[in-house]
Design an enzyme around this catalytic site. Structure first.
Site, mmCIF file in Angstrom:
data_model
loop_
_atom_site.group_PDB
_atom_site.id
_atom_site.type_symbol
_atom_site.label_atom_id
_atom_site.label_comp_id
_atom_site.label_asym_id
_atom_site.label_seq_id
_atom_site.Cartn_x
_atom_site.Cartn_y
_atom_site.Cartn_z
ATOM 1 N N ARG A 127 -1.465 3.608 16.557
ATOM 2 C CA ARG A 127 -3.123 2.970 15.418
ATOM 3 C C ARG A 127 -4.228 3.210 16.998
ATOM 4 N NH1 ARG A 127 -1.162 4.965 12.038
ATOM 5 N NH2 ARG A 127 -0.468 4.075 10.336
ATOM 6 N N TRP B 194 2.352 -1.235 6.203
ATOM 7 C CA TRP B 194 1.907 -1.261 7.397
ATOM 8 C C TRP B 194 0.337 -1.805 7.713
ATOM 9 C CZ3 TRP B 194 6.435 2.034 8.622
ATOM 10 C CH2 TRP B 194 5.557 3.820 9.120
ATOM 11 N N ARG C 96 -2.898 -1.695 5.331
ATOM 12 C CA ARG C 96 -3.650 -2.699 4.244
ATOM 13 C C ARG C 96 -3.190 -3.548 3.958
ATOM 14 N NH1 ARG C 96 -5.247 2.821 1.005
ATOM 15 N NH2 ARG C 96 -3.231 3.868 2.665
ATOM 16 N N LYS D 254 2.322 -0.489 13.631
ATOM 17 C CA LYS D 254 2.099 1.040 14.041
ATOM 18 C C LYS D 254 0.825 0.008 15.121
ATOM 19 C CE LYS D 254 2.771 3.968 12.098
ATOM 20 N NZ LYS D 254 3.960 5.526 11.815
ATOM 21 N N CYS E 200 0.936 -1.011 -0.512
ATOM 22 C CA CYS E 200 0.076 0.126 -0.176
ATOM 23 C C CYS E 200 1.263 0.777 0.042
ATOM 24 C CB CYS E 200 -1.170 0.019 0.950
ATOM 25 S SG CYS E 200 0.107 -0.103 3.027
#
Lengths: 614, 530
Positions: free
Chosen positions: A374, A332, A334, A370, A328
């Site tokens: 996130r 890391w 999608r 992450k 993507c």
């Protein structure tokens, strides 16, 4: 603080529970008058809001990351203000070392702690897949995180990819995330590889990167071409070119088939979830508002696009035996979703409890999803927050709905993982990448979640699971027509008891199958006893002594019926009892304002948060 | 469909027949399609007994060792007893006789009334409609308050649309509250009143208590109805009643909604947004939610408020029946059993005159949009399904049973759902010319397909959640033909197996325990011996 009221968020009648609110270093605790406890971990708190003062006190609304919303009314405004401020501070941690995981002590000794961390061994997992082999090898290029900080130390690459090619390719890829192996399908000899976007801009190219892709396609003897899946919408990828990034030009790479799959970025996902929660949190929602809200939020559309991409990936491998490279932007978010779901469709191992842990460990934790950013573990940039992992779990849940017998784990397992991704109680999900985790010395200072889940795996087992459901390495083909995707009530309304079925078929089946195992053992035991007796009946004399050694039969004899030992199915009864079936929960009565009779308040919150914390 | 197919054991020897004031006779028992025949088979004075299956009112089984006894009570009040050697044979014969029940007379209002009169004597069975002369869409019998005589009923019928005077729909044993149903009162623009009508519905109230009239139309529609001679109960004349307007959609709106929903479900190419917006545009789930809410409201008035309720719309043949029957599902555990549910359908839909012939003439693919076609019964079944999903252990039947009823309401080889009301069925001589669906369904081998393995009788009132998040599309009906259901069916089977296995294991454990305990006592006796 005493005399605090807890309101039920969906009830029309203003019924409430009165109790005492405690603040501890790690938890917010509410104990109501009937001594039921509600534990809320500070790390779970996503937002605290103080509403304008009312006659009964000062309302305080707490939103949690596990989609629990609690509504307190504190009688004194000053108290409320104090709680509000404390919670704000407590829920916003600045340093990793202050997180709960560093203080959490489950009474394990050191060797157990080490063993716990060793439970999931990725080297073992790659061996299971069948690498290293003639085509793939372990590369030590990233041994010291020199090439890519966000990748793990151990990476598998095609044998033909030499170190200069790796280094060159990594320089051409965003954040140095060059193409590496994520999953190897040993029957088809095809691989899922992952990377970040190329820094191609409008015309730049990189020979090493082209070689790298060629090496990947050559590592697959059964098919010459490979797919390159860009999981972004085409427009986003094009826009990235202006910033010197972009996507592979099919003319520069030989034998690739390039494909966009159109999963939206983290910001779209964040606001989509926001909209979804707004809709589902509305009081007195009409069906049409709910459906149009669901549509406007786009949430199910996003889930479908993620699953569609995974199906595309899995089919490329299972049907065409073609290797696939997935990326993507940074590779890391999608990319993790699509790679892990693709592997889940391809390999039944990931549909077992242990296998699912391995999958998360591999495609999410080790490849640097992450989690910290996130899930907002530390007080950070709110723009980095995004429910990417939640979407992954929801996609898996949708698969379990379509294939009720294909998964060893159940919904509770997915919910519990979701809970702990945010709880910061275990070390697994702390930090953003492996390097950071090593620096934090998580393996020494914190505990791993997996052994705890494994220890209580009975709770997470799917009673319908059939290990022979699909032969090893055969593709699971979900139907992704829109009507198959449903709103995940048990996730977003996990704590709103009034919305759940009052009798859970699932729990019943689970308990019954649990009980079956118990009964099987009982039978064995009884049969053994009978055998023993038969053997003994000849030797009458010895019996007296024997009997003193077996007090159980004596007890049996004294009771007129033989049922005494029989398990009275306490669990079952609890499940079947219909508690809290209450008219006031269900808002039929808007029309009848004079229905003011106090209903027995039944709000039960014992389920949830604190299950593992106490 | 022939009865003869249902006979498991056509013949049994060495059966002993007992009759009062007769000597016991030994002989052979034969079952035929229509008769139960007993013959002594003696050369000298052969005695024979021929008994019509339709004459059998009830049967009772008893066992002493391997000798089984069947007591047969007949409709002509005769009682006979048969001793049959062999447990299995006896069971077979008993079940064969049982299934040869005639579904047409399985659910009679008389039986219902008998049950009712065992708990209260405030009601009576009226034959005022014997010739269908008072109300053509009612059955010949009706349960009404005891204090109201037939003359008054005739007057009330003139005051209600289509002659549908208020009758008892459900009696809540717990607190003695009643749910009645009727059609709209014909007040017209000049506010006509009918003293007998007021007296009739007031007769259901306890002194000093109020009742609720649930009108399934919005107030405006009810007001407009006055221009056409209809209307609603006005406070002035019904001071003890509170009127609640709870709008439930009817006829063509439902039909359109149905057509739209099916269309949306059939198009596999819809993307997510289009699917959701089509689902929304169909309004189907809104209707489901509204109806469930109305039914819960009625149930709440009765159970929680301790008030009597009168439900009506305009004609009292559609939304009224939906509300009264669903409220019973919520309130009455009996309606959640298979037989109870059948009785409910017979009582509240067939006998109450829901015009099945008109409503179910066509389904969602029809081109001729007749205004009387509407999926009213389907919506009722779906609501039952929604409650079933929330209380999966409280129903004796499963989803297949609901789907079966749906199929037979639309097309059936049985006579049960033919015609629009009892009077039409009587004219068509359906009970004589056709088989009843119930005769077929209630046979043990058919019945087993419709049983819910999770069922455990639950005597409580079950309040479903009506939040949109709790409602779901009825996939078993709407996605039945457009999605692969193999995996779901297999999972269902597995569920059933787990339950079955559990029962087997428990039986085995109990048997072993017993064995062990017996050995214990034996051992003890031996011990005590020497």
């Amino acid at each position: 603080v005493e005399q605090v009221k807890l309101l039920d968020r969906f009830s029309t009648s203003n019924k409430s529970l009165t109790g005492t609110l405690y603040l501890t270093a790690t938890h917010l605790l509410f104990i109501d008058s009937s001594q039921r406890e509600t534990w809320i971990l500070h790390h779970h708190i996503a937002a605290v809001e103080k509403l304008p003062l009312t006659t009964s006190g000062c309302p305080l609304v707490i939103q949690c990351k596990n989609f629990r919303i609690v509504h307190f009314v504190v009688p004194r405004e000053r108290d409320c203000h104090d709680i509000y401020n404390s919670l704000l501070q407590l829920s916003r941690t600045a340093k990793y070392e202050e997180l709960y995981a560093f203080s959490y002590n489950p009474k394990q000794n050191e060797s157990e702690q080490v063993k716990g961390w060793q439970l999931i061994d990725l080297a073992e997992e790659y061996k299971r897949m069948g690498v290293p082999n003639d085509y793939w090898q372990l590369s030590d290029a990233n041994r010291d995180y020199k090439i890519c900080e966000t990748y793990p130390r151990e990476l598998y690459v095609p044998r033909t990819a030499s170190k200069p090619i790796i280094v060159g390719s990594s320089k051409f890829r965003s954040k140095g995330r060059f193409p590496v192996l994520s999953y190897y399908h040993k029957n088809k000899e095809a691989a899922i590889c992952r990377c970040s976007q190329p820094l191609s801009g409008f015309s730049a190219r990189c020979l090493e990167d082209e070689h790298m892709l060629q090496a990947i396609s050559k590592a697959n003897p059964s098919n010459r071409y490979m797919y390159v899946m860009d999981t972004r919408p085409k427009l986003n990828a094009m826009a990235n070119r202006a910033a010197g990034k972009g996507y592979e030009n099919e003319d520069n790479y030989s034998n690739i088939r390039f494909q966009f799959v159109g999963i939206e970025n983290i910001h779209v996902m964040r606001s989509s979830l926001q909209k979804l929660l707004e809709v589902s949190g509305t009081r007195g929602l009409s069906v049409n508002d709910f459906l149009s809200g669901l549509e406007n939020s786009g949430w199910l559309r996003h889930i479908k696009s993620v699953l569609d991409a995974a199906v595309f990936l899995a089919k490329a491998i299972a049907v065409e035996s073609a290797s696939v490279l997935v990326h993507c932007s940074d590779g890391w978010d999608r990319t993790s979703q699509v790679c892990s779901l693709g592997a889940l469709l391809l390999d039944s191992y990931y549909r077992t409890i242990k296998g699912f842990m391995v999958l998360i460990e591999k495609d999410w934790i080790s490849f640097g999803h992450k989690f910290s950013d996130r899930c907002c573990q530390l007080d950070g940039d709110p723009k980095e927050i995004s429910p990417v992992f939640t979407q992954f779990l929801e996609s898996v849940w949708n698969l379990t709905e379509q294939f009720p017998q294909a998964f060893e784990y159940n919904e509770a397992f997915l919910l519990q993982i979701h809970e702990h991704v945010h709880s910061c109680q275990f070390g697994n999900f702390l930090g953003n990448c492996q390097k950071e985790r090593e620096e934090l010395k998580l393996k020494e200072k914190t505990y791993s979640l997996w052994p705890f889940l494994l220890a209580e795996q009975k709770k997470y087992q799917n009673p319908l699971y059939n290990p022979d459901f699909s032969p090893e390495l055969t593709l699971l083909e979900p139907n992704t027509v829109s009507f198959n995707f449903k709103f995940w009530r048990n996730m977003y309304h996990q704590f709103d008891r009034s919305m759940h079925p009052r009798q859970s078929m699932f729990n019943l089946i689970m308990n019954t199958s649990e009980q079956n195992k118990q009964l099987e053992e009982d039978i064995k035991e009884l049969e053994a006893k009978i055998k023993q007796r038969n053997g003994r009946s000849d030797v009458v004399l010895v019996k007296e002594q024997e009997r003193t050694a077996h007090p159980a039969p004596v007890a049996l004899k004294s009771s007129p019926c033989f049922q005494k030992e029989q398990p009275p199915m306490p669990v079952n009864d609890a499940v079947r009892a219909i508690e809290g079936s209450n008219t006031a929960d269900n808002r039929y009565s808007e029309l009848v304002s004079e229905f003011s009779k106090a209903e027995p308040a039944v709000v039960s919150l014992e389920y949830g948060v604190a299950r593992m914390t106490c | 469909m022939e009865f003869a197919e249902l006979i498991k054991t056509p013949r049994a020897d060495k059966v002993v027949l007992h009759r009062p004031f007769h000597l016991a006779v030994e002989g052979t028992l034969c079952l035929t399609g229509h008769h139960l025949i007993f013959s002594s088979r003696r050369q000298d004075n052969a005695e024979e007994l021929w008994l019509l299956h339709s004459n059998i009112d009830s049967i009772e089984k008893r066992f002493v060792g391997s000798l089984g006894t069947i007591v047969i009570r007949c409709k002509d009040l005769r009682i006979i007893q048969l001793d049959i050697p062999g447990m299995e044979e006896c069971l077979n014969i008993a079940s064969s006789i049982e299934v040869l029940e005639d579904g047409w007379s399985s659910f009679l209002l008389e039986q219902e009334f008998e049950l009712l009169s065992s708990v209260t004597n405030e009601w009576r069975l009226s034959c005022v409609n014997k010739e269908f002369s008072v109300c053509p869409s009612y059955p010949p019998l009706a349960i009404v308050p005891k204090s109201i005589d037939d003359e008054a009923l005739r007057k009330v019928a003139l005051f209600r649309h289509g002659g549908r005077f208020p009758v008892l729909s459900y009696y809540h044993k717990k607190n003695g509250m009643a749910m009645m149903r009727s059609s709209q009162p014909l007040t017209g623009t000049n506010g006509r009143r009918c003293k007998e009508d007021e007296k009739l519905i007031n007769a259901t109230l306890r002194s000093g208590r109020r009742g609720f009239v649930i009108d399934t139309r919005p107030l405006t529609v009810a007001q407009q109805a006055r221009a056409k001679g209809g209307g609603f109960e006005q406070e002035v004349h019904y001071p003890q009643w509170r009127r609640i307007h709870k709008y439930i959609e009817r006829f063509n709106i439902l039909q359109e909604s149905f057509i739209k929903l099916v269309e949306a479900c059939n198009d596999q190419s819809h993307n997510m947004d289009r699917w959701l917006s089509k689902l929304e545009a169909s309004n189907w789930l809104t209707h489901i939610k509204e109806l469930l809410t109305a039914a819960c409201l009625a149930a709440q008035c009765i159970d929680r408020e301790g008030a009597s309720v009168l439900v009506h719309g305009s004609e009292g043949t559609d939304s009224t029946l939906q509300v009264t029957s669903l409220a019973q599902i919520i309130l009455d555990p009996r309606c959640r059993t298979i037989r109870g549910f059948e009785a409910l359908v017979v009582r509240e839909w067939l006998q109450a005159g829901h015009p099945f012939q008109q409503r179910c003439a066509q389904s969602a693919y029809s081109n001729s949009k007749q205004k009387w076609e509407a999926p009213v019964f389907l919506i009722f079944l779906e609501c039952v399904w929604q409650i079933h999903r929330q209380f999966p252990c409280s129903f004796e039947f499963n989803e297949h049973f609901l789907i079966l009823l749906l199929e037979h309401a639309y097309a059936s080889q049985f006579g049960t759902f033919l015609g629009n009301n009892e009077s039409e069925r009587a004219k068509l001589k359906l009970p004589q010319k056709t088989m009843s669906l119930w005769s077929w369904v209630n046979r043990p081998e058919e019945l087993s397909r419709f049983q819910n393995p999770l069922y455990e009788a639950n005597s409580l009132v079950i309040w479903p959640s009506v939040a949109p998040q709790s409602l779901q599309l009825w996939e078993g009906v709407f996605l039945r033909w457009n999605r692969p259901s193999k995996f779901l069916e297999e999972a269902e089977e597995e569920r059933i197996n787990i339950i079955k296995y559990n029962k087997e294991l428990q039986a085995k454990v109990n048997a072993l325990r017993r064995q062990l305990a017996e050995m214990e006592t034996d051992g003890e006796m031996q011990e005590a011996g020497p």
